[in-house]
Design an enzyme around this catalytic site. Structure first.
Site, mmCIF file in Angstrom:
data_model
loop_
_atom_site.group_PDB
_atom_site.id
_atom_site.type_symbol
_atom_site.label_atom_id
_atom_site.label_comp_id
_atom_site.label_asym_id
_atom_site.label_seq_id
_atom_site.Cartn_x
_atom_site.Cartn_y
_atom_site.Cartn_z
ATOM 1 N N ASP A 88 0.855 -1.185 0.000
ATOM 2 C CA ASP A 88 0.000 0.000 0.000
ATOM 3 C C ASP A 88 0.890 1.234 0.000
ATOM 4 O O ASP A 88 1.989 1.215 0.558
ATOM 5 C CB ASP A 88 -0.905 0.019 1.237
ATOM 6 N N ASP A 145 -6.843 -1.125 -4.877
ATOM 7 C CA ASP A 145 -7.976 -0.733 -4.032
ATOM 8 C C ASP A 145 -8.817 0.343 -4.713
ATOM 9 O O ASP A 145 -10.056 0.331 -4.622
ATOM 10 C CB ASP A 145 -7.493 -0.213 -2.677
#
Length: 149
Positions: free
Chosen positions: A112, A128
């Site tokens: 991330d 995402d």
């Protein structure tokens, strides 16, 4: 075939960004892009959305693979009777799910890096974003269909 190419391109973009972050940043590093608002921050997510189920990669992987296969089967069965919004929604959702699944299988965690400070306390990634765009397109399509009726 067009949708397969779209999925492949989206996955390549997601993975390229993750590879750059993984190679050139140390875990926990942050690069301010817009100070106190948007940063690139390297986080290793060993769970799923919002960091839940941390360390349960095996269970998450099995559930995710089943979900991806289910979505692909549904998409293939319904592609001819679905509209452009639905098709694009599923392309985004499938791409995002596969992108994060690749991370879990190859690294044992999801990379991330998108960090909006002050408005959101979670760090997320391009896959995402794809999943959320897909869900938004499905909801928008549903609202437009209801409005027609």
């Amino acid at each position: 075939m067009f949708y397969c190419v779209g999925i492949a391109v989206l996955i390549i973009v997601d993975q390229a960004v993750k590879i750059l972050v993984d190679r050139y940043m140390m875990f926990g590093d942050t690069i301010p892009v817009i100070n106190n608002f948007f940063h690139i921050t390297y986080v290793q997510n060993r769970g799923i959305a919002f960091g839940i189920f941390q360390g349960k990669v095996d269970v998450i992987s099995i559930a995710t693979i089943a979900a991806i296969l289910g979505i692909i089967i549904y998409f293939l069965k319904n592609v001819k009777k679905s509209n452009l919004f639905e098709r694009m929604a599923y392309v985004f959702i499938i791409s995002g799910a596969i992108g994060n699944m690749i991370d879990r299988l190859l690294r044992g965690y999801v990379v991330d890096m998108i960090d909006f400070r002050g408005i959101w306390s979670f760090v997320f990634n391009i896959a995402d974003v794809y999943i959320n765009l897909g869900v938004i397109l499905l909801l928008l399509d549903l609202l437009l269909k209801r409005r027609k009726d």
